[in-house]
Design a protein around this motif. Structure first.
Motif, PDB file in Angstrom:
ATOM      1  N   ALA A  23       0.826  -1.093   0.011  1.00  0.00           N
ATOM      2  CA  ALA A  23      -0.072  -0.023  -0.190  1.00  0.00           C
ATOM      3  C   ALA A  23       0.726   1.339  -0.083  1.00  0.00           C
ATOM      4  N   ILE A  24       2.146   1.190   0.444  1.00  0.00           N
ATOM      5  CA  ILE A  24       2.777   2.493   0.673  1.00  0.00           C
ATOM      6  C   ILE A  24       4.215   2.323  -0.190  1.00  0.00           C
ATOM      7  N   ARG A  25       4.343   3.186  -0.956  1.00  0.00           N
ATOM      8  CA  ARG A  25       5.801   3.076  -1.629  1.00  0.00           C
ATOM      9  C   ARG A  25       7.301   3.637  -0.955  1.00  0.00           C
ATOM     10  N   LYS A  26       6.676   4.664  -0.287  1.00  0.00           N
ATOM     11  CA  LYS A  26       7.822   5.489   0.641  1.00  0.00           C
ATOM     12  C   LYS A  26       7.444   6.228   1.701  1.00  0.00           C
ATOM     13  N   ILE A  27       8.290   6.764   2.672  1.00  0.00           N
ATOM     14  CA  ILE A  27       7.679   7.509   3.609  1.00  0.00           C
ATOM     15  C   ILE A  27       8.926   8.659   3.922  1.00  0.00           C
ATOM     16  N   GLY A  28       8.518   9.666   3.792  1.00  0.00           N
ATOM     17  CA  GLY A  28       9.466  10.920   3.822  1.00  0.00           C
ATOM     18  C   GLY A  28       9.110  11.583   5.430  1.00  0.00           C
ATOM     19  N   TYR A  29      10.496  12.238   5.989  1.00  0.00           N
ATOM     20  CA  TYR A  29      10.329  13.024   7.023  1.00  0.00           C
ATOM     21  C   TYR A  29      11.230  14.181   7.231  1.00  0.00           C
ATOM     22  N   ASP A  30      10.905  15.246   7.532  1.00  0.00           N
ATOM     23  CA  ASP A  30      11.809  16.519   7.752  1.00  0.00           C
ATOM     24  C   ASP A  30      11.716  16.759   9.037  1.00  0.00           C
ATOM     25  N   PRO A  31      12.942  16.385   9.662  1.00  0.00           N
ATOM     26  CA  PRO A  31      13.046  16.408  11.247  1.00  0.00           C
ATOM     27  C   PRO A  31      13.087  18.054  11.622  1.00  0.00           C
ATOM     28  N   SER A  32      13.296  18.949  10.967  1.00  0.00           N
ATOM     29  CA  SER A  32      13.195  20.328  11.129  1.00  0.00           C
ATOM     30  C   SER A  32      12.008  20.762  11.326  1.00  0.00           C
ATOM     31  N   THR A  33      10.937  20.221  10.590  1.00  0.00           N
ATOM     32  CA  THR A  33       9.638  20.542  10.577  1.00  0.00           C
ATOM     33  C   THR A  33       8.713  19.523  11.484  1.00  0.00           C
ATOM     34  N   GLN A  44       7.541  17.257   9.971  1.00  0.00           N
ATOM     35  CA  GLN A  44       6.421  16.710   9.140  1.00  0.00           C
ATOM     36  C   GLN A  44       6.778  15.503   8.459  1.00  0.00           C
ATOM     37  N   MET A  45       5.908  14.457   8.361  1.00  0.00           N
ATOM     38  CA  MET A  45       6.013  13.134   7.787  1.00  0.00           C
ATOM     39  C   MET A  45       5.238  13.228   6.500  1.00  0.00           C
ATOM     40  N   TYR A  46       5.632  12.550   5.187  1.00  0.00           N
ATOM     41  CA  TYR A  46       4.994  12.300   4.319  1.00  0.00           C
ATOM     42  C   TYR A  46       4.840  10.873   3.673  1.00  0.00           C
ATOM     43  N   ILE A  47       3.700  10.690   3.358  1.00  0.00           N
ATOM     44  CA  ILE A  47       3.419   9.085   3.117  1.00  0.00           C
ATOM     45  C   ILE A  47       3.153   8.962   1.588  1.00  0.00           C
ATOM     46  N   ASP A  48       3.958   8.249   0.769  1.00  0.00           N
ATOM     47  CA  ASP A  48       3.698   8.191  -0.807  1.00  0.00           C
ATOM     48  C   ASP A  48       2.840   6.838  -0.889  1.00  0.00           C
ATOM     49  N   PHE A  49       1.605   6.894  -0.996  1.00  0.00           N
ATOM     50  CA  PHE A  49       0.753   5.666  -1.112  1.00  0.00           C
ATOM     51  C   PHE A  49       0.756   5.215  -2.509  1.00  0.00           C
ATOM     52  N   SER A  79      -2.145   6.777  -4.789  1.00  0.00           N
ATOM     53  CA  SER A  79      -2.484   8.127  -4.765  1.00  0.00           C
ATOM     54  C   SER A  79      -1.201   8.943  -5.199  1.00  0.00           C
ATOM     55  N   ALA A  80      -1.608  10.329  -5.537  1.00  0.00           N
ATOM     56  CA  ALA A  80      -0.276  11.131  -5.816  1.00  0.00           C
ATOM     57  C   ALA A  80      -0.521  12.423  -5.376  1.00  0.00           C
ATOM     58  N   PRO A  81       0.401  13.258  -5.023  1.00  0.00           N
ATOM     59  CA  PRO A  81       1.769  12.872  -5.020  1.00  0.00           C
ATOM     60  C   PRO A  81       2.076  12.219  -3.615  1.00  0.00           C
ATOM     61  N   TYR A  82       1.714  12.710  -2.495  1.00  0.00           N
ATOM     62  CA  TYR A  82       1.797  12.267  -1.204  1.00  0.00           C
ATOM     63  C   TYR A  82       0.876  12.786  -0.157  1.00  0.00           C
ATOM     64  N   TYR A  83       0.731  12.338   0.956  1.00  0.00           N
ATOM     65  CA  TYR A  83      -0.210  12.922   2.058  1.00  0.00           C
ATOM     66  C   TYR A  83       0.874  13.388   3.457  1.00  0.00           C
ATOM     67  N   ALA A  84       0.620  14.569   3.812  1.00  0.00           N
ATOM     68  CA  ALA A  84       1.658  15.076   4.814  1.00  0.00           C
ATOM     69  C   ALA A  84       0.898  15.011   6.179  1.00  0.00           C
ATOM     70  N   TYR A  85       1.803  14.840   7.078  1.00  0.00           N
ATOM     71  CA  TYR A  85       1.325  14.653   8.341  1.00  0.00           C
ATOM     72  C   TYR A  85       2.032  15.508   9.534  1.00  0.00           C
ATOM     73  N   CYS A  86       1.640  16.028  10.350  1.00  0.00           N
ATOM     74  CA  CYS A  86       2.226  17.159  10.962  1.00  0.00           C
ATOM     75  C   CYS A  86       2.569  16.881  12.715  1.00  0.00           C
ATOM     76  N   SER A  87       3.513  17.466  13.154  1.00  0.00           N
ATOM     77  CA  SER A  87       3.989  17.266  14.618  1.00  0.00           C
ATOM     78  C   SER A  87       4.404  15.722  14.659  1.00  0.00           C
ATOM     79  N   VAL A  88       4.922  15.032  13.942  1.00  0.00           N
ATOM     80  CA  VAL A  88       5.282  13.573  14.117  1.00  0.00           C
ATOM     81  C   VAL A  88       6.674  13.621  14.769  1.00  0.00           C
TER      82      VAL A  88
END
Length: 68
Positions: free
Chosen positions: A11-21, A23-28, A31-40
């Motif tokens: 179900a998931i291609r890749k997962i991204g994370y930005d430690p400075s913000t 924020q986590m991103y999931i590339d399902f 779907s395109a392009p990806y979903y953002a998740y905050c305060s992770v």
């Protein structure tokens, strides 16, 4: 800067994370392009990418918890 990690999942291609913000991103796969998740927290991202089932981890620990 977003750090992307490929995962083994149907179900998931890749997962991204930005430690400075924290924020986590999931590339399902369906779907395109990806979903953002905050305060992770970084440890949640690390547990997510190393989970034996990233899909199960997503449903139990991410979905509905970190919506932006």
């Amino acid at each position: 800067m977003i750090q992307w990690t490929s995962v083994s999942s149907t179900a998931i291609r890749k997962i991204g994370y930005d430690p400075s913000t924290r924020q986590m991103y999931i590339d399902f796969e369906d779907s395109a392009p990806y979903y953002a998740y905050c305060s992770v927290p970084q440890h949640v991202f690390e547990q997510f990418v190393s989970a034996s089932s990233v899909g199960r981890f997503y449903h139990q620990h991410i979905k509905g918890q970190y919506d932006c």
